[in-house]
Design a protein around this motif. Structure first.
Motif, short mmCIF file in Angstrom:
data_model
loop_
_atom_site.label_atom_id
_atom_site.label_comp_id
_atom_site.label_asym_id
_atom_site.label_seq_id
_atom_site.Cartn_x
_atom_site.Cartn_y
_atom_site.Cartn_z
N TRP A 299 34.60 62.83 36.71
CA TRP A 299 35.83 62.82 35.93
C TRP A 299 36.79 63.92 36.38
O TRP A 299 38.01 63.74 36.38
N ALA A 302 39.18 62.81 39.18
CA ALA A 302 40.18 61.79 38.85
C ALA A 302 40.19 60.67 39.89
O ALA A 302 39.14 60.13 40.23
N THR A 303 41.37 60.34 40.45
CA THR A 303 41.47 59.22 41.40
C THR A 303 41.15 59.63 42.83
O THR A 303 41.25 58.81 43.74
N GLU A 306 35.54 58.00 43.82
CA GLU A 306 35.11 56.76 43.17
C GLU A 306 33.59 56.67 43.24
O GLU A 306 33.00 56.74 44.33
N LEU A 317 32.90 55.74 33.20
CA LEU A 317 34.17 56.33 33.61
C LEU A 317 35.34 55.40 33.29
O LEU A 317 36.41 55.85 32.87
N ARG A 318 35.13 54.09 33.48
CA ARG A 318 36.19 53.12 33.15
C ARG A 318 36.51 53.14 31.67
O ARG A 318 37.69 53.16 31.28
N ARG A 320 36.04 55.57 29.54
CA ARG A 320 36.71 56.82 29.17
C ARG A 320 38.19 56.77 29.58
O ARG A 320 39.07 57.17 28.81
N ALA A 321 38.46 56.26 30.80
CA ALA A 321 39.83 56.17 31.26
C ALA A 321 40.65 55.22 30.38
O ALA A 321 41.81 55.48 30.07
N ILE A 324 41.62 56.93 27.18
CA ILE A 324 42.72 57.87 27.40
C ILE A 324 44.04 57.11 27.54
O ILE A 324 45.07 57.50 26.98
N ALA A 325 44.03 55.99 28.30
CA ALA A 325 45.24 55.20 28.49
C ALA A 325 45.74 54.67 27.15
O ALA A 325 46.95 54.66 26.88
#
Length: 352
Positions: A299, A302-303, A306, A317-318, A320-321, A324-325
């Motif tokens: 995490w 970030a980007t 992967e 991770l998906r 969690r993202a 956040i979005a």
């Protein structure tokens, strides 16, 4: 034992007081109290004790008064050459010493180091030391490097037990557990990146305790069951190896931007394989302590990284993202309420 320790502490303080006056000249009782971390009344008692012992310290009254030594007075300290003193001054700039409760002792030692230099070298060594910074509190990205906070009373008991070779009772809170009392045989203290650890055995089994998780500690009078000599570096290496290769570790296959490669490796326990990917990124097979460690490490990148496997980590991770979005989608409810309140206030004002 306590009485003997108190006498030793006072003797060290008296030496520090003399060195402060030698190096800085006249100082007030308030300034000395601040430097020595005692009360002004204690400073006055110490000055009286020094005078009674024949140290030529005298008081100057008035607005800019204070205490000073007669010119030319010099303490009897072993001399050091320039490079030796510089090495000690640089070592003294490292932040690990407070972790094991030796911060004030370090400050006192540095005073003695500077005082031991010949007059001609004293200023030069201090100037050179100012040009070197070891282990600053933040890195280049202004990320603060947080050191373990351990109560002085706890670390003092632990340190005494280690040095005296006595058993130790600790009220210890393991990860995600309530504190429990344990009696251990201390072996040694280790500081790593401002985190302090006690190496010990408990009922004959190797144990490693983080000092910041100790709620309380008590040195016992019973002798510790331990070898007379120890190679602490070897013991630490052995325990580190067991830690990296045992337990519920997680293997992760990761693609990472080469610019963030060292950051990834710095958080992982080990790198089992590494190769270049077709798009110029790197593909690493790394291990983490557990699932929470793996998710946290990926995490942070970030980007720029992967996780390819395992699938549960990608899913975590998906999710969690996505959360956040969702949180940041649209305008902030707080901003909307503020805007509505401002509109209401303006409307009320226009109606008056």
């Amino acid at each position: 034992m306590r009485s003997r320790q108190n006498r030793r502490m006072r003797a060290d303080r008296l030496v520090s007081l003399v060195l402060l006056l030698r190096q800085r000249g006249r100082l007030s009782a308030t300034e000395l109290a601040r430097e020595l971390e005692v009360s002004s009344r204690t400073v006055l008692r110490d000055v009286e004790a020094l005078s009674a012992a024949g140290v030529p310290v005298y008081a100057e009254r008035g607005r800019h008064g204070g205490f000073a030594l007669l010119p030319g007075f010099r303490t009897d300290l072993t001399g050091l050459n320039h490079d030796e003193a510089l090495a000690l001054l640089i070592a003294g700039s490292r932040r690990g010493t407070p972790t094991i409760g030796l911060g004030s002792a370090l400050a006192s030692a540095m005073l003695k180091v500077v005082d031991a230099l010949p007059e001609s070298q004293r200023g030069a060594a201090a100037d050179v030391a100012e040009r070197l910074l070891v282990d600053p509190e933040t890195d280049l990205l202004s990320r603060r490097l947080v050191a373990d906070e351990v109560p002085d009373s706890v670390v003092a008991e632990v340190r005494r037990a280690v040095f005296a070779g006595h058993k130790l009772r600790i009220h210890y809170a393991a990860a995600d557990q309530a504190p429990k009392w344990r009696t251990v045989d201390p072996i040694g203290l280790v500081t790593v990146r401002d985190q302090g650890y006690l190496l010990a055995t408990r009922s004959g089994a190797d144990r490693t305790y983080r000092l910041s998780r100790m709620v309380a500690a008590e040195e016992l009078t019973e002798p510790a069951q331990r070898a007379a000599r120890v190679d602490l570096a070897r013991v630490w290496q052995e325990r580190s190896t067991r830690f990296r290769t045992g337990g519920a570790q997680v293997a992760v296959l990761v693609r990472v931007d080469p610019a963030r490669r060292d950051e990834l490796v710095g958080t992982a326990l080990a790198v089992r394989a590494e190769e270049s990917d077709a798009d110029g990124w790197l593909r690493l097979d790394v291990t983490f302590q557990d699932s929470r460690h793996a998710e946290w490490a990926l995490w942070q990148l970030a980007t720029d990284a992967e996780a390819l496997t395992p699938q549960w980590l990608r899913t975590s991770l998906r999710d969690r993202a996505a959360a956040i979005a969702t949180r940041y989608e649209g305008s902030s409810p707080h901003q909307s309420r503020t805007a509505n309140a401002s509109t209401s206030t303006s409307t009320s004002g226009s109606n008056r």
